[in-house]
Design a protein around this motif. Sequence first.
Motif, mmCIF file in Angstrom:
data_model
loop_
_atom_site.group_PDB
_atom_site.id
_atom_site.type_symbol
_atom_site.label_atom_id
_atom_site.label_comp_id
_atom_site.label_asym_id
_atom_site.label_seq_id
_atom_site.Cartn_x
_atom_site.Cartn_y
_atom_site.Cartn_z
ATOM 1 N N PHE A 273 48.813 -109.842 8.809
ATOM 2 C CA PHE A 273 50.174 -109.349 8.581
ATOM 3 C C PHE A 273 50.212 -107.819 8.675
ATOM 4 N N SER A 274 49.203 -107.165 8.086
ATOM 5 C CA SER A 274 49.158 -105.698 8.152
ATOM 6 C C SER A 274 49.067 -105.236 9.601
ATOM 7 N N MET A 275 48.240 -105.930 10.383
ATOM 8 C CA MET A 275 48.108 -105.542 11.788
ATOM 9 C C MET A 275 49.434 -105.716 12.511
ATOM 10 N N ALA A 276 50.124 -106.822 12.203
ATOM 11 C CA ALA A 276 51.382 -107.078 12.901
ATOM 12 C C ALA A 276 52.429 -106.038 12.525
ATOM 13 N N VAL A 277 52.525 -105.707 11.220
ATOM 14 C CA VAL A 277 53.508 -104.712 10.783
ATOM 15 C C VAL A 277 53.208 -103.370 11.439
ATOM 16 N N ALA A 278 51.922 -102.986 11.427
ATOM 17 C CA ALA A 278 51.540 -101.716 12.034
ATOM 18 C C ALA A 278 51.934 -101.699 13.500
ATOM 19 N N CYS A 279 51.715 -102.825 14.167
ATOM 20 C CA CYS A 279 52.006 -102.935 15.589
ATOM 21 C C CYS A 279 53.491 -102.712 15.860
ATOM 22 N N VAL A 280 54.353 -103.331 15.014
ATOM 23 C CA VAL A 280 55.797 -103.190 15.193
ATOM 24 C C VAL A 280 56.209 -101.727 15.085
ATOM 25 N N PHE A 281 55.638 -101.015 14.080
ATOM 26 C CA PHE A 281 56.058 -99.629 13.888
ATOM 27 C C PHE A 281 55.367 -98.669 14.850
ATOM 28 N N LEU A 282 54.280 -99.120 15.474
ATOM 29 C CA LEU A 282 53.580 -98.243 16.410
ATOM 30 C C LEU A 282 54.301 -98.169 17.746
ATOM 31 N N VAL A 283 54.943 -99.254 18.119
ATOM 32 C CA VAL A 283 55.616 -99.287 19.415
ATOM 33 C C VAL A 283 56.845 -98.391 19.331
ATOM 34 N N GLY A 284 56.898 -97.396 20.190
ATOM 35 C CA GLY A 284 58.046 -96.501 20.214
ATOM 36 C C GLY A 284 58.024 -95.472 19.093
ATOM 37 N N LEU A 406 45.406 -106.225 18.967
ATOM 38 C CA LEU A 406 44.688 -105.028 19.427
ATOM 39 C C LEU A 406 45.290 -104.520 20.735
ATOM 40 N N LEU A 407 45.600 -105.463 21.619
ATOM 41 C CA LEU A 407 46.169 -105.095 22.912
ATOM 42 C C LEU A 407 47.537 -104.446 22.730
ATOM 43 N N ALA A 408 48.366 -105.074 21.854
ATOM 44 C CA ALA A 408 49.711 -104.550 21.630
ATOM 45 C C ALA A 408 49.640 -103.145 21.038
ATOM 46 N N VAL A 409 48.707 -102.936 20.097
ATOM 47 C CA VAL A 409 48.557 -101.617 19.488
ATOM 48 C C VAL A 409 48.121 -100.600 20.545
ATOM 49 N N PHE A 410 47.237 -100.999 21.439
ATOM 50 C CA PHE A 410 46.765 -100.107 22.500
ATOM 51 C C PHE A 410 47.943 -99.623 23.336
ATOM 52 N N ILE A 411 48.806 -100.552 23.711
ATOM 53 C CA ILE A 411 49.940 -100.171 24.545
ATOM 54 C C ILE A 411 50.909 -99.285 23.768
ATOM 55 N N GLY A 412 51.191 -99.702 22.502
ATOM 56 C CA GLY A 412 52.147 -98.953 21.690
ATOM 57 C C GLY A 412 51.679 -97.531 21.433
ATOM 58 N N MET A 413 50.424 -97.391 21.029
ATOM 59 C CA MET A 413 49.914 -96.059 20.735
ATOM 60 C C MET A 413 49.780 -95.241 22.007
ATOM 61 N N GLY A 414 49.377 -95.914 23.080
ATOM 62 C CA GLY A 414 49.156 -95.204 24.338
ATOM 63 C C GLY A 414 50.388 -94.445 24.781
ATOM 64 N N ALA A 415 51.560 -95.074 24.651
ATOM 65 C CA ALA A 415 52.794 -94.430 25.103
ATOM 66 C C ALA A 415 53.001 -93.119 24.357
ATOM 67 N N THR A 416 52.815 -93.146 23.032
ATOM 68 C CA THR A 416 53.029 -91.936 22.232
ATOM 69 C C THR A 416 51.989 -90.868 22.561
#
Lengths: 477, 213
Positions: A273-284, A406-416
């Motif tokens: 759940f923590s990973m998913a929440v982090a992922c949501v807020f990391l994108v954009g 992990l993949l979603a976080v990579f993409i989300g963080m990468g953009a920023t």
Amino acid sequence: MALALIFVPILLAVLAAAMPSNRLRPWLIPVTGTAHLALTVFALTRPGLAARAAWLVLDPLGKIILLTVSALFFFCSFHAAGYLRHRAETPNRVFCFCFLAFLGLMSLVTCSHHLGLTWVAIEGTTLVTAPLIYFERTPRSIEATWKYMMVCSVGIALGLLGTFFLAYSSLHAGLDSALTLEGLLERAPQLSKPWLHASFLLLLVGYGTKMGLAPMHTWLPEAHSEAPAPVSAMLSGALLPCAFLSILRIYHICAAAGDVAFVSRPLIWIGLFSMAVACVFLVGQRDFKRMLAYSSVEHMGILAMGLGIGAPALFGTLLHVLSHGLTKGVLFLSAGNIYQAYGSKSTEQVSGAMRRLPLSGTFFLVGFFAITGSPPFGPFISEFSILNGAFDAGRYVTGGLFLFLLLAVFIGMGATVLKVVQGRASFSARNRPYRETFLSGAPIIGLLLLVSLLGLYVPEAVAALIRDAVLFLEGRP
Amino acid sequence: MTNPLNSILVAVLMLNLFLLGTTRIVSVIRTVAIQGALLGLLPLLLHEHLSPVVALTVVTTITLKGLVIPGMMLRALRDVKIKREVEPLIGLQTSVILGALGTVSALLFADRLPLAAQHTGALIVPAAIATLLAGFILLVTRFKAISQVMGYLVLENGIFIFGMLLVEAMPFVVEMGVLLDLFVGIFVICIIVNQINQAFSSTDTRRLISLKE
């Protein structure tokens, strides 16, 4: 030995508070960092250094956290000295005192074998870090400090209740209820189950708040993004693992009581759940320090999940504590330099960091690749090992979700991150006087070297330390 | 021994409900002070004979929870010049009813937890859980920074009541450490409340929104 690790920083903190010169005082921080690292290496290489007091024992689990804390502090201390020199006009007495006392209290957490004492130390770290977060004296930093104090105090209060429940579980079983780890481990099978289970859940929520697990993570993005860079790095790379150590303690007791099946499910759920929440807020995400804070939430989720998976993933999980801490150091320190050069944390104003600050900009990008688990860096090895463990344990769904996140976080963080480092710096940013110095750059190089070393080859001493800790956790010393 | 103990705990529960039903911050602080002082008496009733350690615990608890911390809060209140809580998130009656429901469910829930023989019959566990819940309700539904701190103190009081089950077991050092941490925590919080007031010219935590996502 344990006493020296705790009291050397505390004594130097008192010395810092007594020192009259605002210019010389910050140099006590690197002095302490070096002394503490030397003491730590000495303590780790001499096995069988028995502690005098029964409550303070340096066990294999504590050693890994201590190594992480001490190594990260060593590098952050030089950066902190540079940071304070850059802000020579601001009084830094409180900052120096609190930063050093913070190190002492974290050492106490790693050595403490009495759960009540652990609680006191963890609450103590909340108290001494509040003035550090408030150092910049902006309205935003007050807001962050307020949230940090309130959310963490309430969380830690629940941790205290959980500690009481644990004591009662042994009292109820008719055992003399000492809260020492040895006593509890020895009599774990006889502890009263309802109280033990309630205690585990309360401690998971309580120390989970301090560790930044979602949904109790709300203080974390604010505090990490408003604090000065060396403080953010310590909060993320060292303090959160200290809270994780407290969760490891109760996991250890539950495992000794034969309750691994009960504890592993909530750990895996809260981790994912923590990973998913982090992922949501990391994108954009537009604030790059806040992005790093959410990345900490994600990695604490990985640690909780790894612990939940159990034996096959424990090696990776404990290695991840170390590799995450060092990598976060690279990221927060370089982000701090970028923030000072641009005076903004938003990607709307910050671009072209690679040209404006060639060193910090490059390290920020490299740090991003490292933290998202790209080879050849430390986190790749530890995350891969956790993933392997998940599949070995037959938890295919957990492993699959882990990979996807992990993949979603990579993409989300990468953009920023790419927005920050690419392009041209704005005119106003190029005219600000900030320049990279030896003190702001060298610690990042050191940390990055260690992160790459962990990726290419885990030193035998560290690997042996982690294997010991895994055996200790499984009750086979 | 159980009777005076239970009378004090019932008084503590009544004070919880009173706290939930008032908006005057001064009376909230005073009520928490009375509650803290009452709790300070509990170790006296639980020990058969008065040892110096127990006496010291009683004196420290009453001084800190009954006098020093409320005194600091009253000073902070005078500095920030507010008297009343603004409209709480949920109405006063609703919070009192919630508090009462919480007390009832704490009584029911505590029955399910197995207790050691020497503790059956005492209201310690339900009183602890009910006070904890009252603290949570205060913390969540009030907006003024000081009221939220009072909620936190009530929550701590609930945990203190539970700690009474462990008076023989908890070492003195840890007890003092807990009290010291609480005290310093409140001290730091007082400073922050003042700073919030200076920076935002209000202690309404709803103004603290610049960091919202």
